[in-house]
Motif scaffolding. Structure first.
Motif, PDB file in Angstrom:
ATOM      1  N   ILE A   5      -0.807  27.085  33.778  1.00 13.24           N
ATOM      2  CA  ILE A   5       0.275  27.637  33.248  1.00 13.24           C
ATOM      3  C   ILE A   5      -1.504  28.499  32.236  1.00 13.24           C
ATOM      4  O   ILE A   5      -0.948  29.889  31.833  1.00 13.24           O
ATOM      5  CB  ILE A   5       0.130  26.479  32.142  1.00 13.24           C
ATOM      6  CG1 ILE A   5       1.655  25.067  32.958  1.00 13.24           C
ATOM      7  CG2 ILE A   5       0.480  27.009  30.950  1.00 13.24           C
ATOM      8  CD1 ILE A   5       1.258  24.792  31.939  1.00 13.24           C
ATOM      9  N   SER A   8      -1.509  32.347  32.368  1.00 11.15           N
ATOM     10  CA  SER A   8      -0.244  33.319  32.553  1.00 11.15           C
ATOM     11  C   SER A   8      -0.395  33.393  31.022  1.00 11.15           C
ATOM     12  O   SER A   8       0.502  34.087  30.174  1.00 11.15           O
ATOM     13  CB  SER A   8       0.590  33.392  33.315  1.00 11.15           C
ATOM     14  OG  SER A   8       0.887  31.634  32.807  1.00 11.15           O
ATOM     15  N   CYS A  43       3.765  37.046  29.120  1.00 12.06           N
ATOM     16  CA  CYS A  43       4.060  36.229  29.633  1.00 12.06           C
ATOM     17  C   CYS A  43       4.060  35.978  31.638  1.00 12.06           C
ATOM     18  O   CYS A  43       3.796  35.287  31.828  1.00 12.06           O
ATOM     19  CB  CYS A  43       3.717  34.926  28.794  1.00 12.06           C
ATOM     20  SG  CYS A  43       3.353  33.401  29.265  1.00 12.06           S
ATOM     21  N   ALA A  44       5.809  35.901  30.798  1.00 11.73           N
ATOM     22  CA  ALA A  44       6.568  35.769  32.313  1.00 11.73           C
ATOM     23  C   ALA A  44       6.237  36.899  33.248  1.00 11.73           C
ATOM     24  O   ALA A  44       6.108  36.451  34.739  1.00 11.73           O
ATOM     25  CB  ALA A  44       7.713  35.774  32.110  1.00 11.73           C
ATOM     26  N   HIS A  47       2.863  35.754  34.857  1.00 12.72           N
ATOM     27  CA  HIS A  47       3.214  35.006  35.806  1.00 12.72           C
ATOM     28  C   HIS A  47       3.436  34.926  37.078  1.00 12.72           C
ATOM     29  O   HIS A  47       3.022  34.580  38.117  1.00 12.72           O
ATOM     30  CB  HIS A  47       3.797  33.413  34.962  1.00 12.72           C
ATOM     31  CG  HIS A  47       3.970  32.236  36.127  1.00 12.72           C
ATOM     32  ND1 HIS A  47       2.894  31.612  36.189  1.00 12.72           N
ATOM     33  CD2 HIS A  47       5.171  31.845  37.045  1.00 12.72           C
ATOM     34  CE1 HIS A  47       3.132  30.223  37.052  1.00 12.72           C
ATOM     35  NE2 HIS A  47       4.459  30.275  36.692  1.00 12.72           N
ATOM     36  N   SER A  48       4.998  35.683  37.081  1.00 15.68           N
ATOM     37  CA  SER A  48       5.268  36.212  37.910  1.00 15.68           C
ATOM     38  C   SER A  48       5.004  36.988  38.737  1.00 15.68           C
ATOM     39  O   SER A  48       5.440  37.366  39.896  1.00 15.68           O
ATOM     40  CB  SER A  48       7.438  36.163  37.359  1.00 15.68           C
ATOM     41  OG  SER A  48       7.850  37.237  37.300  1.00 15.68           O
ATOM     42  N   CYS A  52      10.043  41.260  34.046  1.00 11.47           N
ATOM     43  CA  CYS A  52      11.011  40.489  33.555  1.00 11.47           C
ATOM     44  C   CYS A  52      11.949  40.651  32.492  1.00 11.47           C
ATOM     45  O   CYS A  52      11.928  41.852  31.862  1.00 11.47           O
ATOM     46  CB  CYS A  52      10.222  38.974  33.137  1.00 11.47           C
ATOM     47  SG  CYS A  52       9.591  38.115  34.178  1.00 11.47           S
ATOM     48  N   VAL A  78       3.916  29.405  29.533  1.00  3.71           N
ATOM     49  CA  VAL A  78       4.887  29.581  30.406  1.00  3.71           C
ATOM     50  C   VAL A  78       5.545  27.140  30.103  1.00  3.71           C
ATOM     51  O   VAL A  78       4.575  26.685  30.346  1.00  3.71           O
ATOM     52  CB  VAL A  78       4.819  29.539  31.863  1.00  3.71           C
ATOM     53  CG1 VAL A  78       5.769  29.242  32.968  1.00  3.71           C
ATOM     54  CG2 VAL A  78       4.567  30.983  32.399  1.00  3.71           C
ATOM     55  N   THR A  81       9.874  26.329  34.703  1.00  2.00           N
ATOM     56  CA  THR A  81       9.951  27.166  36.384  1.00  2.00           C
ATOM     57  C   THR A  81      10.879  26.772  36.321  1.00  2.00           C
ATOM     58  O   THR A  81      11.034  25.821  36.916  1.00  2.00           O
ATOM     59  CB  THR A  81       8.421  27.863  36.552  1.00  2.00           C
ATOM     60  OG1 THR A  81       8.106  26.356  36.838  1.00  2.00           O
ATOM     61  CG2 THR A  81       7.151  28.024  36.538  1.00  2.00           C
ATOM     62  N   MET A  86      11.982  31.322  34.082  1.00  2.00           N
ATOM     63  CA  MET A  86      10.723  30.377  33.350  1.00  2.00           C
ATOM     64  C   MET A  86      10.903  30.357  32.108  1.00  2.00           C
ATOM     65  O   MET A  86      11.790  31.392  30.936  1.00  2.00           O
ATOM     66  CB  MET A  86       9.371  31.566  33.477  1.00  2.00           C
ATOM     67  CG  MET A  86       9.005  32.132  34.408  1.00  2.00           C
ATOM     68  SD  MET A  86       8.102  32.622  34.624  1.00  2.00           S
ATOM     69  CE  MET A  86       9.510  34.307  34.989  1.00  2.00           C
ATOM     70  N   VAL A  88       9.428  30.202  28.485  1.00  2.00           N
ATOM     71  CA  VAL A  88       8.484  30.633  27.743  1.00  2.00           C
ATOM     72  C   VAL A  88       8.184  29.883  26.261  1.00  2.00           C
ATOM     73  O   VAL A  88       9.131  30.551  25.791  1.00  2.00           O
ATOM     74  CB  VAL A  88       8.341  32.367  27.577  1.00  2.00           C
ATOM     75  CG1 VAL A  88       6.686  32.679  27.212  1.00  2.00           C
ATOM     76  CG2 VAL A  88       7.938  32.613  29.681  1.00  2.00           C
TER      77      VAL A  88
END
Length: 178
Positions: A5, A8, A43-44, A47-48, A52, A78, A81, A86, A88
């Protein structure tokens, strides 16, 4: 694939200017929502590793007003998931620069969906839960999803029965004219 976590998490801090204020001299809630959406997106996406989009925002309660001249810090992490989505969590704090006093202004949960270059949903990496707090946040996201499903089906127009809800209206500030 699974990611920590902390890898991200995003934090942004911005000085609140007079141009961000509403007619009462406080920072406009819509401006704060815009910043929250930006930090959730960052953030998303981090992470991905994909673009997003915001699918939904769960419960935004403005707990404390924000004044012009305060520093606002938004923290995004995040919490959950799914396959392509996700959740957030975004926390907003304001700090008075002169006194150093901080106040929690709001927290909210943004459901973000990862997209490929053609706009199709793409799978996202899972998160590694490594503390009681991360397990609590993940479990809480599952519970919120269940509550949302129950809410939307209970009030679906094809299944809504007015008679079942009239008692709840009795002591409300309304006048029924049916």
């Amino acid at each position: 694939m699974f990611k920590h976590i902390k890898d991200s998490q995003i934090t942004i801090t911005e000085l609140m200017l007079p141009s961000h204020s509403n007619f009462s001299g406080k920072i406009h809630g819509g401006y704060i929502l815009n910043l929250m959406d930006q930090v959730a997106f960052a953030c998303a996406s981090k992470h991905s590793r994909h673009y997003c989009v915001t699918a939904s925002v769960n419960k935004v309660d403005f707990l404390n007003p924000i004044d012009v001249g305060e520093l606002v810090t938004l923290k995004a992490s995040v919490n959950y998931t799914g396959r392509t989505s996700m959740v957030v969590g975004v926390r907003v704090e304001a700090e008075n620069i002169q006194t150093g006093k901080k106040k929690h202004c709001n927290s909210s949960y943004f459901t973000m969906v990862a997209k490929d270059e053609n706009g199709k949903n793409v799978p996202v990496p899972g998160i590694i839960l490594n503390s009681e707090q991360t397990v609590r946040r993940f479990a809480r996201s599952i519970a919120r999803q269940e509550q949302a499903k129950n809410r939307s089906s209970k009030f679906k127009s094809s299944e809504f029965k007015m008679e079942d809800h009239l008692d709840a209206l009795k002591n409300q500030n309304l006048k029924l004219e049916l």
